[in-house]
Design a protein around this motif. Structure first.
Motif, mmCIF file in Angstrom:
data_model
loop_
_atom_site.group_PDB
_atom_site.id
_atom_site.type_symbol
_atom_site.label_atom_id
_atom_site.label_comp_id
_atom_site.label_asym_id
_atom_site.label_seq_id
_atom_site.Cartn_x
_atom_site.Cartn_y
_atom_site.Cartn_z
ATOM 1 N N TYR A 1 1.302 -1.097 -0.018
ATOM 2 C CA TYR A 1 0.106 -0.182 -0.137
ATOM 3 C C TYR A 1 0.883 1.277 0.039
ATOM 4 N N PHE B 1 -0.651 2.742 -4.946
ATOM 5 C CA PHE B 1 -2.435 2.169 -4.281
ATOM 6 C C PHE B 1 -3.162 3.509 -3.831
ATOM 7 N N SER C 1 -4.713 4.803 -6.982
ATOM 8 C CA SER C 1 -5.982 4.241 -7.024
ATOM 9 C C SER C 1 -7.069 5.165 -6.639
ATOM 10 N N LEU C 2 -6.879 5.401 -5.193
ATOM 11 C CA LEU C 2 -8.585 5.625 -4.415
ATOM 12 C C LEU C 2 -9.676 6.380 -5.492
ATOM 13 N N GLU C 3 -10.196 5.228 -4.986
ATOM 14 C CA GLU C 3 -11.404 7.051 -5.434
ATOM 15 C C GLU C 3 -12.203 7.562 -3.973
ATOM 16 N N ASP D 1 -13.850 5.507 -1.124
ATOM 17 C CA ASP D 1 -13.531 3.995 -0.638
ATOM 18 C C ASP D 1 -13.424 3.746 0.567
ATOM 19 N N TYR E 1 -11.681 0.058 2.238
ATOM 20 C CA TYR E 1 -11.345 -1.383 2.780
ATOM 21 C C TYR E 1 -11.490 -1.856 4.247
ATOM 22 N N LYS E 2 -11.927 -3.052 4.273
ATOM 23 C CA LYS E 2 -12.129 -3.952 5.330
ATOM 24 C C LYS E 2 -10.656 -4.390 5.188
ATOM 25 N N VAL F 1 -7.142 -8.210 4.107
ATOM 26 C CA VAL F 1 -7.552 -7.055 3.341
ATOM 27 C C VAL F 1 -8.629 -6.972 2.379
ATOM 28 N N THR F 2 -10.074 -6.236 2.734
ATOM 29 C CA THR F 2 -11.006 -7.004 1.425
ATOM 30 C C THR F 2 -11.317 -5.264 0.796
ATOM 31 N N HIS F 3 -11.060 -4.961 -0.439
ATOM 32 C CA HIS F 3 -11.856 -3.914 -0.994
ATOM 33 C C HIS F 3 -13.186 -3.740 -1.567
ATOM 34 N N ARG G 1 -17.205 -2.184 -2.581
ATOM 35 C CA ARG G 1 -17.724 -0.800 -3.646
ATOM 36 C C ARG G 1 -18.885 -0.622 -2.942
#
Length: 186
Positions: free
Chosen positions: A153, A157, A160-162, A165, A167-168, A179-181, A183
């Motif tokens: 990260y 990275f 690339s974030l929105e 955003d 992250y779990k 780590v899970t992205h 949406r």
């Protein structure tokens, strides 16, 4: 015991020089509503936020959904890049990532900002062990926190974030192991 932090970069905001009081834009408010719905199934127990208005506004709906107040935590404030506005923001941010101890006049180095963010994260992990915690924060400090646990990260990275955003981050004994992205359209 597993503890989950949903680390949330704030939704789109209206630019003002007042970092603390900068609000979400109308687009940001719509995004925050979608985010709230997306996190409904995650059984959030606690909602914590940077004191910056845009971060609080992003997670406020989550707190209302679980009938809780947003807990403010200064450690999740965005990193201060400089005392004064910087002409070439991209070059300035690149330099602090390439040289972690470097800081612009009146600003924080990556090392200093990361230490502040990690202290806040460890405090949350200690206080709310075994819980699901939503943390409203900002892009740079979010990535610095994640980078502490896993160097993948990085600046690329961050780019690339929105907005917003999510992250779990799943921890066991203060060790990040998943780590899970997520949406917000989910």
């Amino acid at each position: 015991m597993k503890t989950t932090i949903f680390i949330i970069r704030h939704a789109h905001s209206v630019y003002t020089p007042d970092e603390l009081g900068r609000p979400l834009s109308s687009k940001g408010f719509s995004e925050a509503i979608k985010l709230c719905h997306a996190l409904k199934k995650e059984a959030i127990d606690i909602v914590i936020s940077s004191p910056y208005k845009r971060a609080v506004q992003t997670v406020k709906g989550i707190a209302e959904m679980i009938d809780q107040e947003v807990i403010l935590e200064d450690g999740f404030m965005e990193r201060k890049l400089s005392e004064r506005p910087i002409e070439d923001f991209g070059a300035a941010i690149k330099k602090v990532w390439e040289h972690p101890t470097f800081f612009w006049s009146g600003g924080e180095s990556n090392v200093t900002a990361q230490q502040r963010g990690i202290e806040a994260t460890i405090k949350v992990l200690d206080l709310y062990a075994g819980k699901n915690i939503a943390v409203g924060t900002h892009g740079n400090i979010m990535v610095l926190i994640m980078n502490y646990f896993d160097e993948q990260y990085d600046l690329s990275f961050w780019n690339s974030l929105e907005m917003p955003d999510v992250y779990k981050l799943v921890f066991e004994n203060k060790k990040l192991f998943e780590v899970t992205h997520l949406r917000s359209e989910s």
